[in-house]
Design an enzyme around this catalytic site. Sequence first.
Site, mmCIF file in Angstrom:
data_model
loop_
_atom_site.group_PDB
_atom_site.id
_atom_site.type_symbol
_atom_site.label_atom_id
_atom_site.label_comp_id
_atom_site.label_asym_id
_atom_site.label_seq_id
_atom_site.Cartn_x
_atom_site.Cartn_y
_atom_site.Cartn_z
ATOM 1 N NE ARG A 3 -0.334 -1.589 1.025
ATOM 2 C CZ ARG A 3 -0.659 -2.721 0.369
ATOM 3 N NH1 ARG A 3 -0.911 -2.699 -0.920
ATOM 4 N NH2 ARG A 3 -0.743 -3.865 1.017
ATOM 5 C CG HIS B 257 4.095 -3.492 0.352
ATOM 6 N ND1 HIS B 257 3.934 -2.916 1.589
ATOM 7 C CD2 HIS B 257 5.386 -3.890 0.285
ATOM 8 C CE1 HIS B 257 5.070 -2.962 2.249
ATOM 9 N NE2 HIS B 257 5.973 -3.548 1.476
ATOM 10 C CE1 TYR C 184 -2.680 -7.204 -0.607
ATOM 11 C CE2 TYR C 184 -1.061 -8.252 -2.033
ATOM 12 C CZ TYR C 184 -1.525 -7.136 -1.353
ATOM 13 O OH TYR C 184 -0.838 -5.938 -1.440
#
Length: 380
Positions: A271, A275, A284
């Site tokens: 990805r 998100h 992160y």
Amino acid sequence: MTGGRVSAKDAGTKRAGNPRTVRPEPVQLLTPGGERVHHPDYDIEVTPDELRALYRSMVRARRTDAEGVTLQRQGELGLWPSLLGQEAAQIGSGNALGDHDHVFPSYRDHGVALSRGLDPLHIFRMFRGVTHGGWDPAEKRFHLYTLVIGSQVLHATGYAMGVAQDGADSAVIAYFGDGATSQGDVSEAFNFAAVYQAPVVFFCQNNQWAISEPTERQSRVPLHRRADGFGFPGVRVDGNDVLACLAVTRDALERARQGQGPTLVEAFTYRMGAHTTSDDPTRYRDTGELEEWARKDPIVRLRAHLVANRWADDAFFAAVDDESEDAATRIRAEVRAMPEPDLDEIFALTYGDDHSLVTEERAEFRAYRSTFADASNTES
């Protein structure tokens, strides 16, 4: 490792005894550099016309997705889950489907929706909040988006069991992410499908991150090996290789149609974006990981393959870009022109027939709305 702190990725891969440190090689037919390779079990012959069509579909999917992100940032949509980086997994598998196969998507599968011929405005209406789904699943054999993680996998399995009972010559495919494999619904679906030999393909897009949790913290084994415990085959495919995704999914669907039961396909991809537009991935994951996967870009590698074989020129690529831009311009204009929904309409869509309780609640709502100065949206 910097400043004595171990990243989430390092913590997962360096954990003692973690089988994830040895990863199986995925099925690949097109290298990141655009070189065509062959596989002993999964191989296909694709014409230049078909390759150009796959390229056009991936570019359109990416541009449509980018428009979704932009519109959300401009306040036109409530939310947008980006598919950036997953175009090959979605377009490759989507093009493997037959006309009578049925799709159960999650909420990021815009490329699959386009491959089934769904008008993208249906998706934009949903994320704008003017509909609660917005399309007829039977029309394109493409079910409504599912926001509850993993629940569509059970729905797909049940539908596939019905297909088998009907004796239909078709298959079902369920799309979900790596995070969904931690849900009980998915394990239950795997078990039902295996026991009943349901004609279903479980297509997991392992994009490495379930929001902020890496795959290493979700599973001690490669995800496709989960199928072993339920008694059906699993295969890992290069999710950034549109040809491999096409070949592996086509094979799994054919197995399903022939009564050989389910298959788990793990499309190993990444990805590239957040998100959803409410997420900040810089908190992160590191830029090095992003740069590594950018070199495996699915559109770039197919373009390199087309150029190397002289099957496409600058005029073709420019035309594809123009077509995709025109489609995005249409989406932008029509999204901004969408009328506000009639709030009273929600009561009309609760049940198929009249219901006394709903009628009572509708009357209460209208009475409540009538107390406002602007009561123009109270009557249906």
